[in-house]
Design a protein around this motif. Structure first.
Motif, PDB file in Angstrom:
ATOM      1  N   GLY A 247       0.855  -1.040  -0.018  1.00 41.73           N
ATOM      2  CA  GLY A 247       0.031   0.073  -0.064  1.00 41.73           C
ATOM      3  C   GLY A 247       1.038   1.300   0.035  1.00 41.73           C
ATOM      4  N   SER A 248       2.221   1.266  -0.568  1.00 42.83           N
ATOM      5  CA  SER A 248       3.021   2.399  -0.475  1.00 42.83           C
ATOM      6  C   SER A 248       2.582   3.330  -1.580  1.00 42.83           C
ATOM      7  CB  SER A 248       4.357   1.964  -0.605  1.00 42.83           C
ATOM      8  OG  SER A 248       4.911   2.173  -1.998  1.00 42.83           O
ATOM      9  N   CYS A 249       3.275   4.658  -1.542  1.00 41.04           N
ATOM     10  CA  CYS A 249       3.046   5.521  -2.626  1.00 41.04           C
ATOM     11  C   CYS A 249       3.726   5.406  -3.779  1.00 41.04           C
ATOM     12  CB  CYS A 249       3.487   7.107  -2.026  1.00 41.04           C
ATOM     13  SG  CYS A 249       5.012   7.381  -1.796  1.00 41.04           S
ATOM     14  N   ASN A 250       4.581   4.199  -3.818  1.00 42.83           N
ATOM     15  CA  ASN A 250       5.735   4.146  -4.950  1.00 42.83           C
ATOM     16  C   ASN A 250       6.978   4.712  -4.832  1.00 42.83           C
ATOM     17  OD1 ASN A 250       4.275   2.574  -6.813  1.00 42.83           O
ATOM     18  ND2 ASN A 250       3.253   4.245  -7.776  1.00 42.83           N
ATOM     19  N   GLY A 251       7.099   5.594  -3.897  1.00 39.89           N
ATOM     20  CA  GLY A 251       8.118   6.293  -3.648  1.00 39.89           C
ATOM     21  C   GLY A 251       9.386   5.193  -3.353  1.00 39.89           C
ATOM     22  N   CYS A 252       9.206   4.394  -2.198  1.00 43.12           N
ATOM     23  CA  CYS A 252      10.132   3.302  -1.940  1.00 43.12           C
ATOM     24  C   CYS A 252      10.068   2.453  -3.042  1.00 43.12           C
ATOM     25  CB  CYS A 252       9.499   2.738  -0.674  1.00 43.12           C
ATOM     26  SG  CYS A 252       9.652   3.981   0.586  1.00 43.12           S
ATOM     27  N   ASP A 253       9.204   2.037  -3.654  1.00 42.24           N
ATOM     28  CA  ASP A 253       9.526   1.141  -4.693  1.00 42.24           C
ATOM     29  C   ASP A 253      10.247   1.490  -5.735  1.00 42.24           C
ATOM     30  OD1 ASP A 253       6.552   1.548  -3.682  1.00 42.24           O
ATOM     31  OD2 ASP A 253       6.874  -0.874  -3.852  1.00 42.24           O
TER      32      ASP A 253
ATOM     33  N   GLY B   9      11.270   2.189   4.550  1.00 45.00           N
ATOM     34  CA  GLY B   9      10.552   3.381   4.467  1.00 45.00           C
ATOM     35  C   GLY B   9       9.646   3.653   5.880  1.00 45.00           C
ATOM     36  N   ALA B  10       9.550   4.848   6.010  1.00 45.54           N
ATOM     37  CA  ALA B  10       8.668   5.348   7.198  1.00 45.54           C
ATOM     38  C   ALA B  10       7.249   4.577   7.344  1.00 45.54           C
ATOM     39  CB  ALA B  10       8.470   6.638   7.260  1.00 45.54           C
ATOM     40  N   CYS B  11       6.569   4.340   5.951  1.00 42.51           N
ATOM     41  CA  CYS B  11       5.607   3.822   6.260  1.00 42.51           C
ATOM     42  C   CYS B  11       5.569   2.461   6.631  1.00 42.51           C
ATOM     43  CB  CYS B  11       4.918   4.063   4.632  1.00 42.51           C
ATOM     44  SG  CYS B  11       4.464   5.417   4.180  1.00 42.51           S
ATOM     45  N   SER B  12       6.426   1.792   6.220  1.00 43.51           N
ATOM     46  CA  SER B  12       6.171   0.345   6.465  1.00 43.51           C
ATOM     47  C   SER B  12       6.860   0.015   8.107  1.00 43.51           C
ATOM     48  CB  SER B  12       7.129  -0.709   5.544  1.00 43.51           C
ATOM     49  OG  SER B  12       8.487  -0.288   5.631  1.00 43.51           O
TER      50      SER B  12
ATOM     51  N   GLY C  22      13.343   6.353   6.456  1.00 42.86           N
ATOM     52  CA  GLY C  22      13.294   7.419   5.424  1.00 42.86           C
ATOM     53  C   GLY C  22      11.996   7.453   4.620  1.00 42.86           C
ATOM     54  N   CYS C  23      11.826   8.738   3.867  1.00 40.43           N
ATOM     55  CA  CYS C  23      10.741   8.920   3.177  1.00 40.43           C
ATOM     56  C   CYS C  23      10.941   9.654   1.963  1.00 40.43           C
ATOM     57  CB  CYS C  23       9.382   9.465   3.914  1.00 40.43           C
ATOM     58  SG  CYS C  23       8.101   9.873   2.927  1.00 40.43           S
ATOM     59  N   ALA C  24      11.272   8.954   0.856  1.00 41.80           N
ATOM     60  CA  ALA C  24      11.761   7.634   0.843  1.00 41.80           C
ATOM     61  C   ALA C  24      13.124   7.511   0.993  1.00 41.80           C
ATOM     62  CB  ALA C  24      11.637   7.001  -0.750  1.00 41.80           C
TER      63      ALA C  24
ATOM     64  N   VAL D  18      12.859  12.045  -3.760  1.00 40.09           N
ATOM     65  CA  VAL D  18      11.432  11.403  -4.179  1.00 40.09           C
ATOM     66  C   VAL D  18      10.348  12.366  -3.891  1.00 40.09           C
ATOM     67  CG1 VAL D  18       9.510   9.676  -3.860  1.00 40.09           C
ATOM     68  CG2 VAL D  18      11.992   9.024  -3.990  1.00 40.09           C
ATOM     69  N   HIS D  19      10.260  12.844  -2.610  1.00 44.76           N
ATOM     70  CA  HIS D  19       9.244  13.827  -2.277  1.00 44.76           C
ATOM     71  C   HIS D  19       9.894  15.034  -2.077  1.00 44.76           C
ATOM     72  CE1 HIS D  19       6.044  10.900  -1.972  1.00 44.76           C
ATOM     73  NE2 HIS D  19       6.902  10.024  -1.059  1.00 44.76           N
ATOM     74  N   TYR D  20       9.880  15.885  -3.210  1.00 48.23           N
ATOM     75  CA  TYR D  20      10.817  17.067  -3.339  1.00 48.23           C
ATOM     76  C   TYR D  20      10.365  18.141  -2.506  1.00 48.23           C
ATOM     77  CZ  TYR D  20       9.982  15.008  -7.525  1.00 48.23           C
ATOM     78  OH  TYR D  20       9.880  13.990  -8.709  1.00 48.23           O
TER      79      TYR D  20
HETATM   80  S1  SF4 Z   1       7.933   6.095   3.260  1.00 50.66           S
HETATM   81 FE1  SF4 Z   1       7.494   7.742   1.980  1.00 50.66          FE
HETATM   82  S2  SF4 Z   1       8.147   7.261  -0.163  1.00 50.66           S
HETATM   83 FE2  SF4 Z   1       7.777   5.252   1.206  1.00 50.66          FE
HETATM   84  S3  SF4 Z   1       5.906   4.469   0.621  1.00 50.66           S
HETATM   85 FE3  SF4 Z   1       5.587   5.849   2.317  1.00 50.66          FE
HETATM   86  S4  SF4 Z   1       5.205   7.971   1.832  1.00 50.66           S
HETATM   87 FE4  SF4 Z   1       5.847   6.680   0.168  1.00 50.66          FE
END
Ligand code: SF4
Lengths: 189, 399
Positions: free
Chosen positions: A36-42, A103-106, A134-136, B151-153
């Motif tokens: 369910g990530s935002c793709n950033g980490c992927d 990633g911070a999300c996981s 990290g994000c990401a 990634v997230h600028y």
């Molecule tokens: S940690 Fe940041 S970059 Fe990674 S899935 Fe979560 S929101 Fe997206």
């Protein structure tokens, strides 16, 4: 089987275990699941496999099936939809298996913590061995996370792994400090 | 062994699947090698962001919105910021708008290159994948030089931008763009001349102009079928009125056209980035004052994301928090075309057709269509039904 456990394990078995550990630590196969990530980490995980970072030269391989994998790399918070799938993928992996949460999300649900469809971090569902914040997280951080796992598996090879990573240019040696990301690389190619 | 040709199988794909980096579940019914029916099940990445936005204040929501998608994070925050600024009746300085546009275009460059690599990978052309991703690092470096993150600028703040374009980053941009432009010409040549690659793309997944209109597709997918639809031109936002993009139209409508449309867009982005860097207006970076509470009102904000039109509806009731934020993303508009196009194609073409719309599931999983099994398909649910269903569902999974 019962009789075996009362004695010390037979020699062939310890040999086999050592062999397995050796091969695992030298060539861990990764499987990636996005819960369910935002793709950033992927995309950063993918970036670690492509020429600039090239994790494959360290023996790490990303492949498709959980049944062939040693390490599960998770990204994103766990949504209620995918919790069940995540569990299933983990169960399908053969032992010994390890989990890296990227990633911070996981780790905790990150920016999405508190949203109604979020269960939380990956460790709500499966046990996690290494957390990469990290994000990401930068690709360097992801490589570092994998290295931490490898060192955990083979503590006596820790120094060698560190040296290998520095030699391969995957991480910067301590004395060199923080990497300057762009300066000459732009022109170099 | 030798199953009769009429025998049907259902091939399930996903949510964890080697070809897709994101969770989506598809079921393709095949007769021999030919796909005769297709269904998609979305929602694995549904996080509840729209609802989450209602519990955060206007500024916090900006950062939440940015995390809808890691590939096009800037465009999401731009759409949101533009809408909120309109609600607040705040005038954003021209320099900030132009910097936003530069980042929009850089993001398009990174997104299209990323897509080209992933599409090549799905076609089994890993060499191209590796090359594009190597080159993509150039634009990642540029974004990192400007913003400090890959990634997230977080370039936007409400009322302006966070950082200026320094001379140093201007030099890096021009240098990077020059390198990438040369590479993009090369890729364009590969994509339109490589005989093996063309077998995977030419005449595959063709969507005519009429079909594209009927399915309501957006973005490069539509423009490859000759639908002249580009929000940057139709309803210019940020600085697109002063620094206009040029529309890239193709008529063939097959996968090859979708590749070429995106590569042509890349070339136009490079042109536009140069124009922007050269003609960057002087001025402040943020508006004088951005109120914390917004007047009651509602606004619609449309922007052109790398994948197509992105639509925001924002409503304020006068508080510190949004009352409603509705997001409609391009992939959701395009997803229907995948289902119709795959029918009649070989199963092996399915990943290519899917990747042809440049799907982004994390954007996609905004809305959920609810269908009751055994019922009339697509019957609309009233709010009370939906609520009932939600309560039952969560009660069930909790036990
Ligand atoms: S940690 Fe940041 S970059 Fe990674 S899935 Fe979560 S929101 Fe997206």
């Amino acid at each position: 089987m019962d009789t075996i456990t009362t004695q010390s394990p037979p020699r062939w078995r310890t040999m086999l275990d050592r062999l397995r550990n050796w091969s695992l630590a030298n060539s861990p196969w990764l499987v990636h699941y996005n819960s369910g990530s935002c793709n950033g980490c992927d995309i950063e995980i993918l970036a670690t496999l492509t020429p600039r970072y090239d994790l494959e030269r360290l023996g790490v391989k990303l492949q498709g099936s959980p049944r062939h994998a040693d390490v599960l790399v998770c990204t994103g918070p766990v949504t209620r939809q995918s919790a069940d799938r995540l569990r299933r993928i983990y169960d399908q992996m053969p032992e010994p298996k390890f989990v890296v949460a990227v990633g911070a999300c996981s780790i905790s649900g990150g920016a999405f913590r508190g949203c109604y469809n979020i269960l939380g971090g990956v460790d709500e569902v499966i046990p996690v061995d290494v957390y990469v914040p990290g994000c990401a997280p930068r690709p360097e951080a992801i490589i570092h996370g994998v290295a931490v796992l490898l060192k955990k598996l083979q503590p006596d090879r820790a120094e060698e792994i560190d040296r290998l990573l520095v030699e391969a240019g995957a991480v910067v040696g301590e004395e060199e400090g923080i990497d300057e990301p762009n300066a000459e690389l732009l022109g170099a190619r | 062994m030798n199953a009769p040709a009429t025998e049907r199988f259902v091939v399930p794909i996903g949510p964890q699947h080697p070809a897709l980096k994101e969770p989506g579940h598809f079921e393709f019914t095949v007769e021999g090698e030919t796909v005769v029916d297709a269904t998609v099940r979305l929602g694995y990445a549904h996080r509840g962001i729209e609802k989450g936005a209602e519990g955060r204040n206007w500024t916090q929501t900006l950062y939440l919105i940015e995390r809808i998608c890691g590939i096009c994070s800037h465009i999401h925050s731009t759409a949101y910021a533009v809408g909120v600024e309109q609600l607040a009746e705040v005038e954003v300085p021209a320099r900030a708008q132009a910097i936003r546009e530069i980042i929009c275009e850089l993001e398009r460059v990174h997104s299209h290159l990323l897509w080209l690599g992933v599409a090549a990978h799905d076609a089994g052309f890993d060499t191209l994948f590796m090359y594009t991703w190597r080159d993509r690092e150039t634009v990642m470096d540029i974004l990192e030089t400007m913003s400090g993150n890959r990634v997230h600028y977080s370039a936007n703040v409400l009322g302006g931008v966070k950082f200026d374009l320094t001379d140093e980053s201007a030099v890096a941009i021009l240098k990077g763009v020059e390198f990438l432009e040369e590479r993009t010409h090369h890729y364009r040549k590969v994509v339109s001349e490589d005989a093996f690659f063309l077998q995977r793309t030419r005449g595959v997944g063709t969507m005519t102009h009429a079909e594209a209109l009927a399915l309501g597709v957006v973005g490069p997918t539509a423009r490859a079928s000759g639908v002249a639809r580009d929000v940057r031109l139709d309803a210019p936002y940020v600085a697109y009125a002063d620094f206009p993009a040029r529309i890239q139209l193709l008529t063939a409508g097959d996968l090859e056209a979708r590749f070429l449309a995106r590569l042509d867009e890349l070339l136009d982005s490079f042109r536009l980035i140069r124009v922007l860097v050269a003609g960057l207006p002087a001025g402040e970076l943020t508006a004088k004052r951005m109120p914390r509470k917004l007047k009651p009102g509602e606004v619609i904000s449309r922007v052109e994301a790398p994948r197509g039109e992105l639509f925001y509806y924002i409503r304020s009731t006068g508080g510190e928090q949004p009352d409603r934020v509705k997001v409609r993303t391009p992939t959701l508009c395009n997803m229907g075309s995948v289902i119709t196009q795959t029918i009649g194609h070989n199963l092996a073409d399915v990943p290519m057709i899917l990747v042809g719309i440049d799907p982004c599931f994390s954007c996609n999983d905004r809305a959920v269509t609810v269908r009751r099994a055994g019922d009339d398909n697509g019957r609309a649910w009233a709010w009370a039904d939906l609520r009932r269903y939600g309560i039952d569902y969560y009660r069930r999974i909790r036990n």
